[in-house]
Write a protein that holds these residues in place. Structure first.
Motif, PDB file in Angstrom:
ATOM      1  N   UNK A 118      -9.110 -13.721  15.054  1.00 22.51           N
ATOM      2  CA  UNK A 118      -9.617 -13.442  13.704  1.00 22.51           C
ATOM      3  C   UNK A 118     -10.983 -12.756  13.722  1.00 22.51           C
ATOM      4  N   UNK A 119     -11.976 -13.208  14.511  1.00 22.82           N
ATOM      5  CA  UNK A 119     -13.263 -12.497  14.515  1.00 22.82           C
ATOM      6  C   UNK A 119     -13.125 -11.015  14.878  1.00 22.82           C
ATOM      7  N   UNK A 120     -12.270 -10.706  15.867  1.00 26.14           N
ATOM      8  CA  UNK A 120     -12.060  -9.309  16.242  1.00 26.14           C
ATOM      9  C   UNK A 120     -11.407  -8.522  15.110  1.00 26.14           C
ATOM     10  N   UNK A 121     -10.441  -9.129  14.448  1.00 26.39           N
ATOM     11  CA  UNK A 121      -9.760  -8.467  13.346  1.00 26.39           C
ATOM     12  C   UNK A 121     -10.706  -8.238  12.174  1.00 26.39           C
ATOM     13  N   UNK A 122     -11.547  -9.222  11.888  1.00 29.67           N
ATOM     14  CA  UNK A 122     -12.521  -9.078  10.799  1.00 29.67           C
ATOM     15  C   UNK A 122     -13.460  -7.919  11.089  1.00 29.67           C
ATOM     16  N   UNK A 123     -13.955  -7.852  12.318  1.00 33.04           N
ATOM     17  CA  UNK A 123     -14.843  -6.754  12.711  1.00 33.04           C
ATOM     18  C   UNK A 123     -14.137  -5.404  12.560  1.00 33.04           C
ATOM     19  N   UNK A 124     -12.879  -5.357  12.983  1.00 31.78           N
ATOM     20  CA  UNK A 124     -12.091  -4.121  12.877  1.00 31.78           C
ATOM     21  C   UNK A 124     -11.926  -3.699  11.419  1.00 31.78           C
ATOM     22  N   UNK A 125     -11.607  -4.644  10.535  1.00 31.80           N
ATOM     23  CA  UNK A 125     -11.382  -4.301   9.132  1.00 31.80           C
ATOM     24  C   UNK A 125     -12.691  -3.935   8.425  1.00 31.80           C
ATOM     25  N   UNK A 126     -13.785  -4.557   8.799  1.00 29.10           N
ATOM     26  CA  UNK A 126     -15.072  -4.169   8.227  1.00 29.10           C
ATOM     27  C   UNK A 126     -15.373  -2.705   8.554  1.00 29.10           C
ATOM     28  N   UNK A 127     -15.093  -2.291   9.785  1.00 24.27           N
ATOM     29  CA  UNK A 127     -15.293  -0.901  10.171  1.00 24.27           C
ATOM     30  C   UNK A 127     -14.331   0.015   9.412  1.00 24.27           C
ATOM     31  N   UNK A 128     -13.098  -0.438   9.289  1.00 22.66           N
ATOM     32  CA  UNK A 128     -12.087   0.368   8.605  1.00 22.66           C
ATOM     33  C   UNK A 128     -12.485   0.667   7.162  1.00 22.66           C
ATOM     34  N   UNK A 129     -13.116  -0.323   6.506  1.00 26.53           N
ATOM     35  CA  UNK A 129     -13.479  -0.152   5.098  1.00 26.53           C
ATOM     36  C   UNK A 129     -14.931   0.282   4.925  1.00 26.53           C
ATOM     37  N   UNK A 130     -15.527   0.826   6.002  1.00 27.52           N
ATOM     38  CA  UNK A 130     -16.851   1.411   5.918  1.00 27.52           C
ATOM     39  C   UNK A 130     -17.970   0.415   5.734  1.00 27.52           C
ATOM     40  N   UNK A 131     -17.809  -0.786   6.249  1.00 25.28           N
ATOM     41  CA  UNK A 131     -18.833  -1.830   6.076  1.00 25.28           C
ATOM     42  C   UNK A 131     -19.269  -2.367   7.438  1.00 25.28           C
ATOM     43  N   UNK A 132     -19.532  -1.453   8.373  1.00 28.29           N
ATOM     44  CA  UNK A 132     -19.904  -1.882   9.730  1.00 28.29           C
ATOM     45  C   UNK A 132     -21.167  -2.740   9.752  1.00 28.29           C
ATOM     46  N   UNK A 133     -22.062  -2.512   8.783  1.00 32.32           N
ATOM     47  CA  UNK A 133     -23.331  -3.241   8.776  1.00 32.32           C
ATOM     48  C   UNK A 133     -23.197  -4.664   8.253  1.00 32.32           C
ATOM     49  N   UNK A 134     -22.127  -4.927   7.549  1.00 34.05           N
ATOM     50  CA  UNK A 134     -21.915  -6.289   7.040  1.00 34.05           C
ATOM     51  C   UNK A 134     -21.577  -7.238   8.181  1.00 34.05           C
ATOM     52  N   UNK A 135     -22.009  -8.471   8.046  1.00 33.75           N
ATOM     53  CA  UNK A 135     -21.695  -9.512   9.011  1.00 33.75           C
ATOM     54  C   UNK A 135     -21.145 -10.727   8.284  1.00 33.75           C
ATOM     55  N   UNK A 136     -20.334 -11.480   8.978  1.00 33.69           N
ATOM     56  CA  UNK A 136     -19.752 -12.698   8.405  1.00 33.69           C
ATOM     57  C   UNK A 136     -20.547 -13.888   8.936  1.00 33.69           C
ATOM     58  N   UNK A 137     -21.027 -14.718   8.035  1.00 32.40           N
ATOM     59  CA  UNK A 137     -21.802 -15.884   8.461  1.00 32.40           C
ATOM     60  C   UNK A 137     -20.916 -16.840   9.259  1.00 32.40           C
ATOM     61  N   UNK A 138     -21.507 -17.644  10.149  1.00 39.32           N
ATOM     62  CA  UNK A 138     -20.710 -18.604  10.933  1.00 39.32           C
ATOM     63  C   UNK A 138     -19.871 -19.520  10.056  1.00 39.32           C
TER      64      UNK A 138
END
Length: 464
Positions: free
Chosen positions: A325-345
């Protein structure tokens, strides 16, 4: 299914010696030729077969070359037509080109001249098909680097996909809805020797039986009401490439026999056709159903199952590979142009605690929604949908009953509406699957949608 599909050329020429010269020339070039000796005979050939190219004289008994050209464009618009004549005028040439002829050649002509024109015509048609492939391809390349997963179950699959791709054997991909079966199918195709040929995908659940058959195998004009011209099916379009039959478990039982024949012989007949069409196609099928159970209840052919299940590939559900899931979340954030966003623990913990009945597709939809609605750089639990953040967890305290009481119907209606929307979201708008999640019949589910004004009436498979 290893038969070579040669280009088909129809020669319509009333002068027997010229017809014979053209036939010998084209046969020697490796083309599959059919000869007609007047316009009327040529039109009959067009009504019974789809040709890549037609070479027709203009002045002939019965029907002239312009009539043949017009009829050809009505029956098979993609077929190229070359006009030849010994009595042509500039006006005739202009008229022929206006009507859609590829070229216009005067007799007598040199053999090399006609050979060059034919080769250029067929090369143009081939390039046009390749351009269509490029236009239809999604920007993502669908190779292994686009399949995300570090879990042992995913790594095992990723290591076997390149080996599977090099084979021509049929593949059956199983997995729950939203698990990414088409992504794996495209990866298998793109890593195979067929990668430069077409990948054609069709969802068997979205078509009624008659329409599905015509989509897969094509039809001739007049085969049924609305068949106004000859049409190639997806198997012909996918020749030398791959065809992806999604939701194969939903294919009508009667149509399964025709698919089995293609698997066994590499040939089929179009609806209304009288000739066999030979194809070389790799079949990749997918299902979220238990086909062995379907065999037992008589809705799926056992012989077809064994023909499809030569190489089985099972995609595990997301809840069984939570470490991805963490890898997929990172991938989808990039896909939707939100590379700078991070998910809190804490938010990531909520994501990894959710059961994900809609699998990767549901996760993608959630991340897309969060990116659109949240302006914060750090995604917190409250930015996630309530069913994930815990806002509506089972066991949550009920609304208090005040001095004036409560409107129970409104509260229950609101809860029911939320569950309807949640089920639709998890199934990417598939009403049939959403009804199953809620333990409802499709009719009952549809009634509730109408009650709350959700979506529009359709066949149960469209997105609302």
């Amino acid at each position: 299914m290893s038969k070579k599909l040669r280009e088909k050329i129809l020669i319509v020429e009333d002068e027997k010696s010229m017809n014979e010269i053209l036939r010998i020339l084209l046969d020697s070039e490796g083309y599959e030729t059919t000869s007609a000796f007047d316009g009327s005979e040529g039109i009959k050939c067009l009504e019974n077969e789809i040709f890549d190219l037609v070479i027709t004289d203009i002045k002939m008994p019965g029907a002239d070359g312009f009539t043949v050209l017009k009829r050809c464009k009505e029956l098979s618009p993609d077929t190229l037509v070359i006009m030849i004549t010994a009595f042509g005028t500039t006006e005739d040439a202009i008229e022929a080109m206006k009507m859609g002829a590829y070229d216009y050649i005067h007799k007598p002509f040199k053999i090399d001249e006609i050979r060059i024109v034919i080769n250029k015509a067929l090369e143009k048609k081939k390039l046009r098909k390749e351009l269509e492939i490029l236009k239809e391809e999604i920007k993502t390349t669908y190779r292994l680097e686009n399949i995300i997963g570090k879990s042992s179950s995913m790594q095992k699959i990723l290591h076997t996909i390149p080996k599977i791709a090099q084979s021509s054997s049929n593949v059956l991909i199983t997995g729950e809805s939203g698990s990414g079966k088409e992504l794996f199918a495209r990866a298998i195709h793109n890593l195979s020797p067929r990668a430069d040929k077409k990948f054609v995908a069709i969802n068997c659940a979205t078509f009624p039986e008659g329409l599905l058959e015509s989509e897969l195998f094509g039809y001739m004009k007049g085969a049924f009401t609305g068949a106004t011209q000859n049409k190639e099916g997806l198997f012909e379009i996918a020749h030398e490439g791959s065809i992806f039959l999604d939701e194969i478990g939903e294919m009508p039982f009667g149509l399964q026999a025709k698919l089995l024949r293609v698997l066994e012989t590499g040939s089929f007949r179009r609806l209304g056709g009288t000739r066999d069409v030979n194809v070389d196609v790799r079949i990749i099928a997918a299902t979220n159903k238990d086909l062995e159970a379907s065999i037992k209840d008589g809705t799926f052919r056992e012989d077809l199952f064994y023909r499809l299940n030569v190489i089985p590939v099972h995609i595990p559900p997301l809840r069984e590979r939570l470490e991805d899931i963490p890898l997929l979340v990172e991938h989808f954030l990039k896909k939707f142009g939100a590379e700078r966003k991070q998910v809190s623990p804490d938010a990531m913990k909520r994501l990894m605690s959710y059961e994900w009945k809609g699998n990767v597709r549901e996760l993608e939809n959630i991340i897309e929604r969060v990116v659109l609605l949240s302006e914060k750089e750090i995604i917190l639990p409250e930015d996630l949908p309530p069913e994930i953040s815990g806002g509506y967890r089972q066991g949550q305290a009920l609304p208090a009953i005040g001095p004036d009481g409560i409107d129970l119907d409104t509260i229950l209606g609101d809860m029911e509406k939320r569950y309807l929307l949640l089920a639709l979201e998890r199934t990417n708008g598939n009403k049939t699957e959403a009804a199953k999640l809620l333990g409802l019949t499709f009719r009952s589910f549809r009634h509730r949608l109408q009650k709350y004004g959700i979506g529009k009436e359709d066949n149960g498979n469209s997105t609302v």
